[in-house]
Design a protein around this motif. Structure first.
Motif, PDB file in Angstrom:
ATOM      1  N   ASP A 297       0.857  -1.039  -0.016  1.00 23.44           N
ATOM      2  CA  ASP A 297      -0.267   0.078   0.253  1.00 23.44           C
ATOM      3  C   ASP A 297       0.866   1.001   0.092  1.00 23.44           C
ATOM      4  N   TYR A 298       1.470   1.962  -0.950  1.00 24.13           N
ATOM      5  CA  TYR A 298       2.506   2.686  -1.073  1.00 24.13           C
ATOM      6  C   TYR A 298       2.109   3.926  -0.624  1.00 24.13           C
ATOM      7  N   LEU A 299       1.009   4.167  -0.974  1.00 27.23           N
ATOM      8  CA  LEU A 299       0.228   5.653  -0.345  1.00 27.23           C
ATOM      9  C   LEU A 299      -0.615   5.727   0.219  1.00 27.23           C
ATOM     10  N   GLY A 300      -0.705   4.581   1.354  1.00 31.02           N
ATOM     11  CA  GLY A 300      -1.720   4.273   1.882  1.00 31.02           C
ATOM     12  C   GLY A 300      -3.032   4.356   2.057  1.00 31.02           C
ATOM     13  N   LEU A 301      -3.197   4.460   1.188  1.00 28.57           N
ATOM     14  CA  LEU A 301      -4.836   4.708   0.475  1.00 28.57           C
ATOM     15  C   LEU A 301      -5.235   3.370   0.616  1.00 28.57           C
ATOM     16  N   ARG A 302      -4.936   2.281   0.799  1.00 29.89           N
ATOM     17  CA  ARG A 302      -5.835   1.462   0.971  1.00 29.89           C
ATOM     18  C   ARG A 302      -7.476   1.390   2.097  1.00 29.89           C
ATOM     19  N   ARG A 303      -7.452   2.414   3.171  1.00 30.93           N
ATOM     20  CA  ARG A 303      -9.017   2.106   3.876  1.00 30.93           C
ATOM     21  C   ARG A 303      -8.789   3.828   3.941  1.00 30.93           C
TER      22      ARG A 303
ATOM     23  N   ARG B  31       6.490  12.356  -0.513  1.00 30.17           N
ATOM     24  CA  ARG B  31       6.616  11.072   1.050  1.00 30.17           C
ATOM     25  C   ARG B  31       7.063  10.443   0.917  1.00 30.17           C
ATOM     26  N   THR B  32       6.451   9.310  -0.093  1.00 26.94           N
ATOM     27  CA  THR B  32       6.396   7.733  -0.686  1.00 26.94           C
ATOM     28  C   THR B  32       8.391   7.712  -0.273  1.00 26.94           C
TER      29      THR B  32
END
Length: 383
Positions: A40-46, A290-291
Motif C-alpha cells: 500500500d505505497y500511498l497508504g490509501l487502502r482504507r 512522501r513515499t
C-alpha cells in the motif's frame, strides 16, 4: 501407496528443511502498531476516497462484473477508470484486467508472436516470464539492467520483430531501468518497448505518473513504440491490472488476448476503489514524494542503498535468519516481510520493507529505530 501424494509430501519436507515453506492463513495483527509488509505505497487502502469509490460501484453494478468484459461484464466504472488512468499516465488508451498478472500474460502472449524475439531482463517479474513461456516468440534473457546486452541481442536477431521487456522499478532490489536508453534502442532497431510500471505508478514522477512518462518517453520519437503494464493493487490500493498504449493495441488485446476474453471482468467494487485512489492521487501530487522520503529514511536505518521506489530489501545470510528478523521486528510491533527463494532473482534471502506515504513522523521514527536494532542484531547480514 500414492506416488503423486508421496511426491508432494517429499517436496513439502524439502521446503521445510530449507526454511522455504509459505502459508496463506489470515494474519493476526495483535500487537502490530506499524505495518511495512504490504504494497500500500500511498497508504490509501482504507482511505475514504477509496472506500467511497468501491461502495458507489458496488451499489451501481453489484458484487461482481457478472460476465466477461466482452459479454455483459463491462460497466461504466471500467471505461471511466481506463480513460482516467490513460490520461494520468500519458497514453492514448488503457484496457483493464482482473489482475496485473493477467495484464502481463496478455501483453506477452499477444506481442510475442512466432516471428518475434523477446528480450527480457533477468530480474523481470514472474507474470512477465510466464507470459513469455506461453508466447510463441523466442526469448533472450539479458543480464540485469545490461543495456549493452540488449543492444547485442537486437543486432544479432534473425526475427523481423523484437520486443524489449523490462520493469521500470524492480520489486526486489528497488533499482530502476534506463528507459530512455532502451527506447533509443527500440527506435534504432524497429522494436517495441514493454515496461511494467507496477512499482512506478504512484511513486515515480512528480505526480506519480510513472517512470515512463516522467522520463519523457511519451514526448518525442518512439512514443508509438511504448507499451506499459500496471497493477491496481499497489499504489491504487485495490486489485486488477491494465495495459496502456496506442488505441490499436487496446483493440488488438480486446479481440485476441485470452486472459481478457475468457476471464470474468474485474469486480466493479475493485475498479471503483482504484478509480477513487487514482483521483485522490491526482488531487494530492505530494503523495509520491512522501513515499520516497519515507523510503530514503528506512534505507538509512537498514544500511542499504535508497530505492527508486517504495520497496527496500536487506540481504540476509539465510532464509532462517530472515524469518528470525521478521519475528524480532514483529515482537516490537513492526510488521515487515522477507524475500526467500524462489521469489528472489539472485537467490539471496532478504528482509522486505515497504515505505508508505501514510506513515506519521512518529511512526517513521519508531520504525527506523526498530529496523536499525534488528539489522544490527544480525551482524552477518550482507550490506
Amino acid at each position: 501407496m500414492n506416488q503423486y501424494l508421496d511426491a508432494l509430501d517429499a517436496a513439502a519436507k524439502r521446503r521445510t528443511e530449507r526454511d522455504l515453506t509459505r502459508t496463506a492463513e489470515a494474519d493476526q495483527l495483535d500487537g502490530v502498531r506499524i505495518d511495512l509488509a504490504g504494497n500500500d505505497y500511498l497508504g490509501l487502502r482504507r482511505h475514504p476516497a477509496v472506500l467511497d469509490g468501491a461502495q458507489r460501484a458496488l451499489d451501481e453494478a453489484g458484487g461482481g462484473a457478472g460476465a466477461s468484459r466482452l459479454v455483459t461484464g463491462t460497466h461504466a466504472v471500467h471505461t471511466t477508470l481506463e480513460a482516467e488512468l490513460a490520461a494520468h499516465m500519458g497514453h492514448e488508451s488503457a484496457l483493464v484486467f482482473s489482475t496485473g498478472y493477467h495484464a502481463n500474460l496478455s501483453a506477452m502472449t499477444v506481442l510475442g508472436t512466432a516471428d518475434t524475439l523477446v528480450i527480457s531482463d533477468a530480474h523481470n517479474h514472474a507474470s512477465l516470464i510466464d507470459g513469455m513461456r506461453l508466447a510463441k516468440a523466442r526469448v533472450a534473457v539479458t543480464p540485469h539492467l545490461d543495456v549493452d546486452a540488449v543492444r547485442r541481442a537486437l543486432a544479432e536477431r534473425t526475427e523481423p520483430r523484437a520486443v524489449i521487456v523490462v520493469e521500470s522499478i524492480f520489486s526486489v532490489l528497488g533499482d530502476a531501468a534506463d528507459l530512455p536508453a532502451l527506447l533509443a534502442l527500440a527506435v534504432e532497431h524497429d522494436a517495441l518497448l514493454v515496461v511494467d510500471e507496477a512499482h512506478g505508478l504512484g511513486v515515480a514522477g512528480k505526480g506519480g505518473e510513472g517512470l515512463v512518462r516522467a522520463g519523457g518517453l511519451l514526448d518525442g520519437e518512439g512514443v508509438d513504440r511504448v507499451v506499459v503494464t500496471v497493477t491496481l493493487s499497489k499504489s491504487l490500493a485495490s486489485q486488477g491490472g491494465a495495459v496502456l498504449g496506442p488505441r490499436s493495441l487496446r483493440e488488438h488485446l480486446l479481440n485476441t488476448a485470452r486472459p481478457f476474453i475468457f476471464d470474468t471482468g474485474l469486480a466493479p467494487a475493485s475498479a471503483g476503489a482504484a478509480l477513487g485512489a487514482l483521483r485522490h492521487l491526482v488531487a494530492h501530487p505530494e503523495l509520491p514524494g512522501r513515499t520516497l522520503a519515507a523510503a530514503a529514511a528506512i534505507a538509512d536505518a537498514l544500511g542499504v542503498e535508497p530505492s527508486a521506489g517504495a520497496v527496500l530489501s536487506k540481504p540476509m545470510p539465510s532464509p532462517a535468519e530472515a524469518l528470525a528478523a521478521v519475528d524480532a521486528a514483529r515482537a516490537q510491533g513492526l510488521r515487515i516481510g522477507c524475500f526467500r527463494p524462489p521469489s528472489t532473482p539472485d537467490g539471496i534471502s532478504r528482509l522486505r520493507v515497504t515505505a508508505t506515504a501514510g506513515l506519521t513522523d512518529a511512526e517513521l521514527d519508531d520504525a527506523r529505530r526498530i529496523l536499525g536494532a534488528v539489522a544490527n542484531t544480525f551482524e552477518g547480514a550482507a550490506r
